[in-house]
Design an enzyme around this catalytic site. Structure first.
Site, PDB file in Angstrom:
ATOM      1  CE1 TYR A 143      43.375  38.670  43.888  1.00  0.00           C
ATOM      2  CE2 TYR A 143      42.216  40.330  45.182  1.00  0.00           C
ATOM      3  CZ  TYR A 143      42.478  39.008  44.875  1.00  0.00           C
ATOM      4  OH  TYR A 143      41.822  38.005  45.563  1.00  0.00           O
ATOM      5  CG  ASP A 184      45.760  36.412  41.544  1.00  0.00           C
ATOM      6  OD1 ASP A 184      45.492  35.693  40.564  1.00  0.00           O
ATOM      7  OD2 ASP A 184      45.324  36.174  42.688  1.00  0.00           O
ATOM      8  CG  HIS A 307      48.782  33.277  44.865  1.00  0.00           C
ATOM      9  ND1 HIS A 307      48.344  33.371  43.558  1.00  0.00           N
ATOM     10  CD2 HIS A 307      47.654  33.253  45.617  1.00  0.00           C
ATOM     11  CE1 HIS A 307      47.030  33.390  43.522  1.00  0.00           C
ATOM     12  NE2 HIS A 307      46.581  33.326  44.766  1.00  0.00           N
TER      13      HIS A 307
END
Length: 572
Positions: A143, A184, A307
């Site tokens: 992330y 991400d 998302h």
């Protein structure tokens, strides 16, 4: 084998049962970002899911912030697992992935800081490829940091995180293992990956986009993005990384697909019009993508976050490991039964007291007429009641036996006596449980006998009834005086009270002035929605009206029009 990535935006907010959610995604390895749980917040239903083994990375800076987790089906149990991109979080040598690359350009404080927010977890699996050969696959679940426009230090932090990620990923490839980097990334590579990319110069000059372009192979690069002039000066790389060793799986299969977005602004309803960007990626090393990639899909139909998931399908298959690596959540002391919580020391004591009370209740009622009761003083202060028959003579010396006919009076008196002694002992030395329970109300004795107490209560009732009668008489007398006045006076009083209430109401309305009625937007002739400026600046806190429809492209007639109006309050 199927591998999936999804920024879930808080694993505790996932609707329904976690196992049901994971099963619905239909993947062997599920990589989740932004779990927003620290280790002290992790509960058993989240840590231990039937049919899966999980591996978490926790933020050590802030509670309820960042965090990633990898859930592997039992058929895809990894052989090794590790938290973080650096080596300082590895307290045990058993089951670590290793191969950290050359990190001499990072100091110890920087390495510790880059892994302090729980942004990476690595699992390494044994796989069998399509041709029958066996090998290893490392999955790096990340992330990446988001840039805060108002904080320059976060710009540098993000680039240094990219540099450490690339250093570790390339080191694992050089070790002979296949590597997948997914998660991400918090960066848009090309203009096709953004709904509103803006001006060319500003778009192509972004440092995170420059790093992205050199990270992927030559075929997947954007020629409009300038190359890195000096790796030593650029914070997103080190002089030891090579670049070009990974491929964007989705763009490798669908290089020209438009509006393939994975993230939308939920406040403006942009998902309804698919007005978003692509922040979530799955990268593979060059060799693995050529031989094993079958498909890669974006799943916008899966709701529950701002998302959506991205899933890649490969022709290779996982080979299950015999045991889970040491950082598996089911092996944590708090979930494996090796660590007792503080509350357990009080729960056991509570259970014992409940058992003693239930036994006392059962034993005070004799089952047979021939049985007798024996009251024994145990080592504790509470009395113990024991059923006995003719064999009571075998009890220890000092025990007392009473026939059934005398049982009720004598046992109650002895029990109450011992209870008072027990209460005295508690008064001298309080139990630790007294600090957690509700405070007992203290009953003050009047020193009166039962008969005298009843007489006193009757006397109080008589006096109170006498006072009530006096009040009623006074009330009736006042009514008579009031009725003697003119009806006009009553009407005047009523009018005055009404005027006072009206004046108070108007005063409050003037003080707490609400917004005016919503105007109609010019594009759709529909009532607008009220918004408040939250961004720091001179307009923070101000309210405005905009079109109530979802945000979208300017050429989309179904999307929000450009109507805007500040709320203006009348000055009093």
């Amino acid at each position: 084998m199927k591998i999936l990535t999804w920024n879930i935006n808080g694993i505790r907010t996932a609707k329904g049962n976690l196992k049901t959610l994971l099963d619905s995604l239909e993947a062997d390895v599920i990589c989740i970002q932004e779990t927003k749980v620290t280790r002290d917040m992790l509960d058993e239903p989240t840590a231990i899911v039937e049919g899966y083994n999980s591996y978490f990375a926790f933020s050590r800076k802030r509670s309820g912030y960042s965090g990633v987790a990898t859930f592997c089906k039992d058929s895809a149990t990894p052989v090794k697992a590790e938290e973080g991109l650096g080596s300082h979080l590895c307290s045990k040598n058993d089951g670590i992935v290793g191969y950290y690359g050359d990190t001499t350009e990072f100091d110890d404080e920087e390495l510790e800081s880059l892994d302090a927010e729980g942004r990476a977890v690595i699992t390494q699996h044994k796989i069998r490829k399509k041709d029958g050969s066996e090998g290893y696959l490392a999955i790096i679940n990340v992330y990446c940091p988001r840039v805060d426009p108002e904080r320059e230090d976060r710009h540098l932090y993000k680039l240094r995180f990219f540099a450490l990620l690339q250093t570790r990923a390339e080191a694992l490839v050089k070790s002979g293992s296949h590597v997948i980097v997914l998660g991400d990334i918090n960066a848009k590579h090309k203009k096709i990956d953004h709904c509103d990319p803006g001006e060319d110069e500003e778009f192509y000059s972004q440092p995170s986009r420059i790093w992205f372009n050199q990270f992927v192979c030559e075929d997947g690069r954007d020629p409009n993005i300038p190359p890195i002039a000096d790796k030593e000066e650029f914070a997103g790389t080190t002089t030891h990384v090579e670049g070009g060793m990974f491929v964007d799986c989705f763009r490798h299969l669908y290089p020209d697909q438009k509006e393939a977005y994975t993230n939308w602004h939920t406040l403006t309803g942009a998902r309804d019009t698919n007005y978003g960007c692509r922040l979530d990626y799955i990268f593979c090393d060059n060799d693995f993508i050529r031989t094993d990639l079958h498909d890669c899909v974006i799943m916008p139909e899966v709701m529950g976050s701002d998302h959506c998931p991205v899933k890649a399908n490969f022709t290779s298959g996982f080979l299950k490991s015999d045991k889970c690596p040491s950082i598996c959540t089911k092996l944590m002391p708090e979930f494996s039964g090796r660590q007792q919580k503080l509350s357990s020391f009080f729960l056991k004591r509570q259970e014992e007291k409940t058992v003693v009370k239930s036994e006392l209740k059962k034993e005070t009622v004799p089952e047979k007429p021939s049985s007798t009761l024996v009251l024994e003083k145990s080592e504790s202060s509470a009395p113990r009641v024991v059923h006995s028959n003719s064999d009571i003579k075998k009890t220890r010396e000092g025990s007392r036996k009473r026939p059934l006919s005398q049982e009720t009076d004598s046992s109650s008196s002895v029990t109450s006596l011992k209870k008072r002694k027990s209460d005295n002992n508690l008064a001298k030395q309080g139990s630790l449980m007294n600090f957690f329970g509700k405070p007992k109300q203290t009953v003050v004795s009047t020193g009166l006998t039962e008969k005298a107490e009843k007489d006193r209560e009757n006397l109080v009732k008589q006096n109170s009834s006498k006072q009530e009668i006096d009040k009623q008489v006074d009330s009736k007398a006042s009514d008579v005086v009031t009725n003697g006045t003119s009806q006009g006076t009553k009407e005047v009083n009523t009018d005055q009270s009404t005027k006072v209430k009206t004046g108070q109401s108007s005063a409050w309305k003037n003080l707490l002035q609400g917004p005016p009625p919503a105007p109609l937007c010019k594009g759709h002739k529909e009532p607008c929605v009220l918004r408040t400026v939250k961004k720091a600046g001179p307009n923070k806190g101000k309210q405005f009206f905009v079109c109530a429809r979802s945000e979208g492209a300017s050429d989309n007639p179904e999307a929000r029009c450009d109507f805007f109006k500040w709320v203006e309050y009348k000055k009093k």
